[in-house]
Structure formats: structure tokens, C-alpha cells
Design a protein around this motif. Structure first.
Motif, PDB file in Angstrom:
ATOM      1  N   PRO A  58       0.861  -1.194   0.000  1.00  0.00           N
ATOM      2  CA  PRO A  58       0.000   0.000   0.000  1.00  0.00           C
ATOM      3  C   PRO A  58       0.896   1.242   0.000  1.00  0.00           C
ATOM      4  O   PRO A  58       2.041   1.194   0.440  1.00  0.00           O
ATOM      5  CB  PRO A  58      -0.787  -0.121   1.305  1.00  0.00           C
ATOM      6  N   GLN A  59       0.375   2.329  -0.479  1.00  0.00           N
ATOM      7  CA  GLN A  59       1.177   3.551  -0.595  1.00  0.00           C
ATOM      8  C   GLN A  59       1.706   4.037   0.755  1.00  0.00           C
ATOM      9  O   GLN A  59       2.791   4.596   0.830  1.00  0.00           O
ATOM     10  CB  GLN A  59       0.342   4.643  -1.254  1.00  0.00           C
ATOM     11  N   ASP A  60       0.964   3.800   1.815  1.00  0.00           N
ATOM     12  CA  ASP A  60       1.361   4.309   3.137  1.00  0.00           C
ATOM     13  C   ASP A  60       1.928   3.213   4.039  1.00  0.00           C
ATOM     14  O   ASP A  60       1.824   3.291   5.253  1.00  0.00           O
ATOM     15  CB  ASP A  60       0.175   4.986   3.803  1.00  0.00           C
ATOM     16  N   HIS A  61       2.573   2.195   3.473  1.00  0.00           N
ATOM     17  CA  HIS A  61       3.084   1.096   4.309  1.00  0.00           C
ATOM     18  C   HIS A  61       4.149   1.618   5.271  1.00  0.00           C
ATOM     19  O   HIS A  61       4.875   2.563   4.968  1.00  0.00           O
ATOM     20  CB  HIS A  61       3.569  -0.075   3.455  1.00  0.00           C
ATOM     21  N   PRO A  62       4.264   0.993   6.457  1.00  0.00           N
ATOM     22  CA  PRO A  62       5.162   1.508   7.493  1.00  0.00           C
ATOM     23  C   PRO A  62       6.602   1.014   7.394  1.00  0.00           C
ATOM     24  O   PRO A  62       7.468   1.522   8.088  1.00  0.00           O
ATOM     25  CB  PRO A  62       4.523   0.968   8.780  1.00  0.00           C
TER      26      PRO A  62
END
Length: 116
Positions: A58-62
Motif C-alpha cells: 500500500p502507498q502508506d506502508h510503514p
């Protein structure tokens, strides 16, 4: 910037010194062989179902480093030092408590032991 956090499968007698020693052993490359700890397997499966450590991400992966470092008795994660990691940290904390795993913070040299 990034930071590391580890989840360790330890016994009831876990303490900060033992957690630090186990973490260092896991990083050293001279890790013990054996059967996977079922708690680690369940933790990892649930964590990566929400925060995949393999593409597509996902674009906001941690994660700052993938795939996660997974062994028979640990998962070591390198997370973004940003708000992108907030939801992952919450889930890591909740799953570690659910599966009675120790959280080791190598930056602060702190062990967060599971509830008894």
C-alpha cells in the motif's frame, strides 16, 4: 529516518537482559535451528495481512526494510519514523499481548513483557 522493533517468543521468565541477549543473538546470524514458534507464526500472519512486507505495498506502508526479518522465534521490523507507523505500532502491541510475545525496543533498550 527509521527505527527497529522486535517481537520475541520467550518463556515466562523473560526479563530485559534476556530479551536484549536474544535480540542480539537473532541479529548475529548464529541463530538456533528448530521448530517455528506458533505464536510468532500467528503474529506474523496477522501483521502482514494488514501491512504486507512483500509487493504490492500500500502507498502508506510503514516498513523501511522488507521483507521483515522472521525467524523461528522472532520478527524484527524496521519502521518509518513517521505517522505512517502509528497503526502498525498499535497492531504490533496488540498482537504481541494477544500471543504473549516480548516487544524489544533496541533504541531505548527496553523490553515490554506480555501481561501475565
Amino acid at each position: 529516518m527509521s527505527f527497529d522493533i522486535a517481537v520475541l517468543a520467550m518463556g515466562e521468565s523473560a526479563d530485559p537482559a534476556a530479551a536484549r541477549a536474544m535480540f542480539e543473538r537473532c541479529l548475529s546470524g548464529s541463530h538456533i535451528e528448530g521448530e517455528l514458534d506458533e505464536r510468532v507464526v500467528k503474529f506474523y500472519e496477522r501483521l502482514r495481512s494488514r501491512f504486507p512486507d512483500r509487493p504490492p505495498y500500500p502507498q502508506d506502508h510503514p516498513w523501511m526494510s522488507t521483507p521483515l526479518d522472521v525467524g523461528i522465534d522472532h520478527v524484527i521490523m524496521n519502521l518509518s519514523f513517521s505517522s505512517r507507523s502509528d497503526a502498525a505500532l498499535k497492531m504490533i502491541t496488540e498482537l504481541a499481548a494477544e500471543y504473549h510475545l516480548v516487544i524489544w525496543d533496541p533504541q531505548g533498550q527496553e523490553a515490554h513483557l506480555p501481561p501475565k
